[in-house]
Design a protein around this motif. Structure first.
Motif, PDB file in Angstrom:
ATOM      1  N   ASP A  98      -6.411  -3.989  -5.539  1.00  0.00           N
ATOM      2  CA  ASP A  98      -5.071  -3.381  -5.455  1.00  0.00           C
ATOM      3  C   ASP A  98      -3.991  -4.414  -5.772  1.00  0.00           C
ATOM      4  OD1 ASP A  98      -4.910  -3.232  -1.794  1.00  0.00           O
ATOM      5  OD2 ASP A  98      -5.655  -4.736  -3.188  1.00  0.00           O
TER       6      ASP A  98
ATOM      7  N   ARG B  11       0.838  -1.203   0.000  1.00  0.00           N
ATOM      8  CA  ARG B  11       0.000   0.000   0.000  1.00  0.00           C
ATOM      9  C   ARG B  11       0.875   1.257   0.000  1.00  0.00           C
ATOM     10  NH1 ARG B  11      -1.639  -0.555   6.231  1.00  0.00           N
ATOM     11  NH2 ARG B  11       0.254   0.447   6.977  1.00  0.00           N
ATOM     12  N   ASP B  12       0.326   2.317  -0.480  1.00  0.00           N
ATOM     13  CA  ASP B  12       1.035   3.600  -0.596  1.00  0.00           C
ATOM     14  C   ASP B  12       2.406   3.437  -1.225  1.00  0.00           C
ATOM     15  OD1 ASP B  12      -0.211   4.412   2.660  1.00  0.00           O
ATOM     16  OD2 ASP B  12      -1.115   4.792   0.706  1.00  0.00           O
ATOM     17  N   GLY B  13       2.426   2.768  -2.335  1.00  0.00           N
ATOM     18  CA  GLY B  13       3.703   2.639  -3.042  1.00  0.00           C
ATOM     19  C   GLY B  13       4.764   1.935  -2.218  1.00  0.00           C
TER      20      GLY B  13
ATOM     21  N   ALA C 226       5.164   1.615   0.890  1.00  0.00           N
ATOM     22  CA  ALA C 226       5.673   2.378   2.027  1.00  0.00           C
ATOM     23  C   ALA C 226       6.075   1.461   3.187  1.00  0.00           C
ATOM     24  CB  ALA C 226       4.624   3.385   2.493  1.00  0.00           C
TER      25      ALA C 226
END
Ligand code: ADP
Ligand code: MG
Length: 923
Positions: free
Chosen positions: A107, A35-37, A39
């Protein structure tokens, strides 16, 4: 379970659910990490264990073996220790494989789709590229009559992966159309195409066997006719589209064989079309959609354009064509489904569009441009590619299968090489599942085969030559230990261990009746000349003559002076053979040699002249061999009966190169410098910082040291370069006054050069400005500064040799490289930095090989000879070793290549390879 589903243990619902449950445990940590690149990637710990455990538990619960499952297991291995970028790739792959086995959230599917683009070949590569995209990117679209959609996650694993193959969904049994699917079935995503059959060819399936090749020819006549087929002119190929033909012919590819050697520079995976809704602005994409409307329009400039609106269930896309020709205006029919490929940009009102995309109508049969991995060639424009690919594909399908396999079958089998016809085809149209980046780096089985072939024939030529030399009767010199000690004793210093070893190897060869053919490799200043001198004296003491050929007059003079010094009192006459035969000294030198009175000859290629008689020539030493045409090497050798040959090179040739180019020579190496050398401090300056370099140099001059300033001179006739050196010398005379500055360059007469050099040696001249003529010679221990102007124009190995001119005395020495960075660019700057960081010639040579290629390193580039076309010695070192082993083994076993299994290779050597390999036809 429906009938016809394979598998020894049809997965029951309970077992399937349990297996799925175990795999589903992977989803939360995966989502957490990505998630979030990515992170939280650093906080993903012990994933390896988790992954392995999940797979094991799924298997225990009865999950059938499948490529995806195996890929998951393989990706577990060593995961925790991977660097972050690799982890990201592997996670994308894991997500992809997982999504073929169980439903995963969007995702993760998206990650899988992205990962596919940059997935590197890993143990699981084939599984990834096959399964990921099918599940992640094609969502049902209802081209006609709104079919009901099915979740794409219920896909089975790759075809050809065992019992599970023909089951559409091993665990959930919810696929449909099983009955219709042929054995080895298509991925169930294809089911969406079921109602219009042609699209079934869109998705290429990994594991599809290559079309079989025709049986191998067995007679020479058959082979000849097959070869003729490949040599056929493109112009004679029936129905070849003239446009791509012209593209090829313009580039010198006139025949089918030549056209097939127009290698792609890149590849695009078009095995999978994406949903329109999944296309992202800024990405290259391939998609499939239905034409809704076409709309001629005008650009702001008033020029015509055509807009085509596409849609599928997931979204819309506009196609834009500028200045459309009439056929384009008629190309699109509403309701028709088409494939498009191009870059997605943001158009008017934030709508996504593709400008000038490649377009193909869905049609039955095999397409050269879609439904496969397609080649991208260097040069032709995008819009020229569809026709070019069509032609190439035809050649691959219709002619390439007839290529004669020149590699013996046993070699192919042992080394696991593709057949020639398959290799050619796959080089252009890699099989589905191939990683495009890998293919672009030519790290695929197809290129492995092609590279192997090229290197094999080079090595075969070298092996044959080496054997030929071995069989000639040669001279057995007296190399008794006492003799060797005596000649070494003429030197004013003790040989280093490395020198002694090299001399030992040389003496051993010289003592044998076969001719010696040896390469003596040693870094600049390692003392090769001393070793060569000892070898020459061994020949002389046995009653023969020895010749030393140097690449420049200055170097020849240098060697002559040095050796005369060593010969003092030994009663051996040395003749220096100059470029001009005229003059009293020259006549005397030549007479002394012809009469056999002078036992040692030193000179440049002047030694090759007719009137230099060397009847008793027993040993030829060639210094800095790479500067001579190899043919000259042969001519000097031809002067004697069959003299021993010692080639010296200061170019620290990486082993790969030595094998490739001197593969017929035995190899000695001096890997240690004589005592008393000081490392040379090297600094790179920009053009504008020249003053700083001069200031440093001046300090040395004031301390009584001397300096070289070198200008590049590519060809001795280049006037502007000479002007550069001349005006540089005038400028430096002002800068360094009162220290005297002298200039030496290739256009001076021999006496003039010698006069300047003598004044430099004596210290009368403090600064010697020179073109590269001093590159390979000159031994003035008091010189402690080397300035190189336009350093960006030199190869690293050349710079290394120049640098070797200083650091010969006790004083600390400097090498100052002045570069025009504007011209050199960042890459040039980086390249020169290598000089600052290492003194190791070997390392430098490798950097050179990597950056500039081997032609540069060997100085053969100007000559325009191109020995290797697809092999890259830096990249293909391992293949070279294999090819060499095979080639030498064949020559060992069948020196005349007369066995039937070697017939094709023998013919190929004489026909296809003869011209290119003539570079290597030496001695
Ligand atoms: P290369 O030809 O390998 O570049 P040279 O033969 O020109 O190297 O040797 C460089 C210098 O080192 C010369 O001045 C030479 O006399 C000196 N030299 C060579 N061998 C030795 C040794 N064993 N001990 C001391 N000096 C040596
Ligand atoms: Mg030398």
């Amino acid at each position: 379970m429906p009938a016809g589903v394979g598998g020894n243990r049809p997965p029951g619902g309970g077992a399937a659910a349990e297996a799925a449950h175990h795999l589903a445990a992977l989803v939360p940590p995966l989502r957490f990490a990505v998630r979030d690149g990515f992170a939280a990637l650093p906080r993903l710990t012990a994933f390896e264990e988790l992954l392995r455990g999940a797979v094991a538990r799924a298997r225990a619960a009865g999950a059938p073996d499948s490529a995806a499952l195996r890929a998951l297991a393989a990706d577990a291995d060593g995961f925790d220790r991977l660097p972050a970028p690799d982890k990201k790739r592997v996670l994308a792959r894991v997500a992809g494989n997982l999504s073929t086995l169980i439903p995963v959230p969007d995702d993760l599917r998206e990650l899988a789709a992205r990962g596919r683009v940059d997935a590197r070949r890993g143990p699981a590569a084939a599984a990834i590229s096959s399964s990921t995209p099918t599940s992640s990117s094609i969502k049902p679209l209802s081209p006609r009559g709104g079919r009901e959609t099915k979740p794409s996650t219920a896909t089975p694993t790759t075809p050809a992966s065992g019992p599970s193959v023909s089951s559409p969904s091993p665990w959930k049994g919810q696929g449909r159309g099983e009955g219709r699917r042929e054995p080895g079935g298509a991925p169930p995503d294809l089911a969406i195409w079921d109602d219009h059959e042609p699209a079934g060819t869109l998705l290429a399936r990994p594991g599809d066997p290559e079309p079989p090749l025709p049986p191998e020819p067995t007679t020479r006549a058959e082979r000849q006719s097959r070869r003729a087929r490949l040599r056929q002119k493109l112009a004679e190929v029936p129905r070849a589209h003239p446009a791509p033909r012209a593209l090829l012919e313009e580039r010198g590819h006139l025949t089918v064989e030549q056209a097939l050697s127009f290698w792609p520079k890149a590849y695009q995976d078009r095995t999978v079309a994406r949903r329109l809704g999944d296309l992202r602005v800024g990405e290259e994409g391939i998609a499939l959609g239905q034409v809704r409307a076409t709309r001629p329009a005008r650009m702001r400039s008033g020029k015509p354009m055509l807009k085509v609106e596409l849609s599928d269930a997931s979204g819309r896309l506009d196609l834009v064509f500028f200045n459309p020709p009439p056929w384009r205006m008629r190309q699109f029919a509403a309701g028709e489904t088409i494939l498009v490929s191009g870059k997605v940009t943001e158009g008017f009102g934030g709508r996504r569009q593709m400008s000038q995309p490649e377009v193909e109508r869905l049609s039955p049969g095999d397409s050269a441009n879609f439904g496969r991995i397609v080649p991208v060639y260097a040069g032709p424009a995008d819009y020229q590619h569809p026709a070019l690919r069509k032609l190439m594909k035809r050649l691959c399908d219709e002619v390439a299968p007839f290529a004669v396999d020149d590699l013996p079958r046993s070699v192919r089998e042992r080394r696991q090489l593709l057949a020639a016809g398959h290799a050619l085809r796959q080089a252009h149209f890699p099989p589905p599942g191939t990683d495009c980046e890998h293919a672009a780096e030519r790290a695929t089985p197809a290129f492995r085969r092609l590279v192997f072939e090229e290197l094999f024939f080079l090595q075969l030529a070298l092996a044959l030559r080496r054997r030929g030399i071995r069989r000639d009767p040669g001279i057995a010199f007296d190399v008794a230990p006492a003799r060797v000690a005596e000649v070494a004793g003429l030197l004013p210093f003790t040989l280093t261990g490395a020198q002694r070893r090299a001399l030992g190897e040389i003496a051993r060869d010289m003592g044998r009746p076969e001719p010696m053919n040896r390469l003596l490799q040693g870094d600049v200043g390692s003392g090769k000349t001393a070793v060569a001198f000892a070898a020459m004296m061994l020949a002389v003491r046995s009653g023969w003559q020895a010749a030393l050929m140097a690449p420049t007059e200055i170097l020849a003079e240098q060697h002559a002076r040095t050796m005369r010094g060593w010969l003092e009192g030994a009663g051996v006459e040395l003749a220096l053979v100059g470029a001009q035969a005229r003059g009293k000294g020259q006549r005397a030198a030549r007479q002394a040699l012809a009469a056999g009175r002078a036992r040692i000859a030193v000179g440049t290629h002047a030694l090759l002249e007719e009137d230099v008689g060397l009847d008793r020539l027993g040993l030829v030493v060639i210094d800095e061999q790479h500067r001579f045409g190899v043919l000259q090497r042969a001519r000097l050798i031809a002067k004697g009966g069959r003299p021993d040959v010692l080639v010296m090179t200061a170019t620290p040739i990486p082993r790969t190169l030595a094998l490739a180019v001197y593969g017929d020579l035995d190899h000695s190496k001096i890997g240690e410098l004589p005592p008393g050398r000081t490392p040379v401090e090297t600094k790179v300056y920009g053009d504008s910082q020249r003053r700083k370099a001069y200031d440093l140099a001046r300090r040395e001059l004031d301390a009584g040291r001397q300096a070289y300033v070198v200008y590049p001179l590519v060809a001795e006739s280049e006037k502007s370069d000479l002007a550069d050196a001349t005006s540089g010398a005038a400028e430096l005379a002002r800068v360094f006054a009162p220290h005297a500055v002298g200039l030496v360059h290739g256009q001076l007469k021999a006496e003039e050069k010698e006069a300047v050099m003598a004044r430099f040696r004596s210290g009368e001249i403090a600064v010697l400005v020179a073109t590269t003529v001093i590159e390979v010679g000159v031994d003035v221990p008091n010189a402690s500064v080397m300035i190189v102007e336009h350093a960006e124009r030199f190869g690293l190995s050349q710079l290394h040799q120049l640098r070797g001119r200083v650091g010969r005395g006790a004083a600390k020495s400097l090498c100052l490289l002045v570069a025009h960075f504007k011209r050199a660019g960042d890459e040039g700057r980086e390249r020169l930095r290598v000089m600052e960081t290492t003194q190791d010639g070997f390392e430098i040579a490798r950097a050179d090989l990597r950056i500039r290629g081997w032609g540069e390193l060997l100085g053969t580039r100007q000559s325009g000879q191109k020995l290797l076309e697809i092999a890259d010695l830096y990249r293909d070192e391992a293949i070279l070793e294999e090819a060499r082993e095979e080639a030498f083994a064949i020559v060992e076993a069948d020196p005349e290549l007369s066995r039937p299994e070697h017939a094709a290779a023998a013919e190929a050597l004489g026909e296809r390879w003869a011209e290119r390999l003539s570079l290597g036809q030496v001695g």
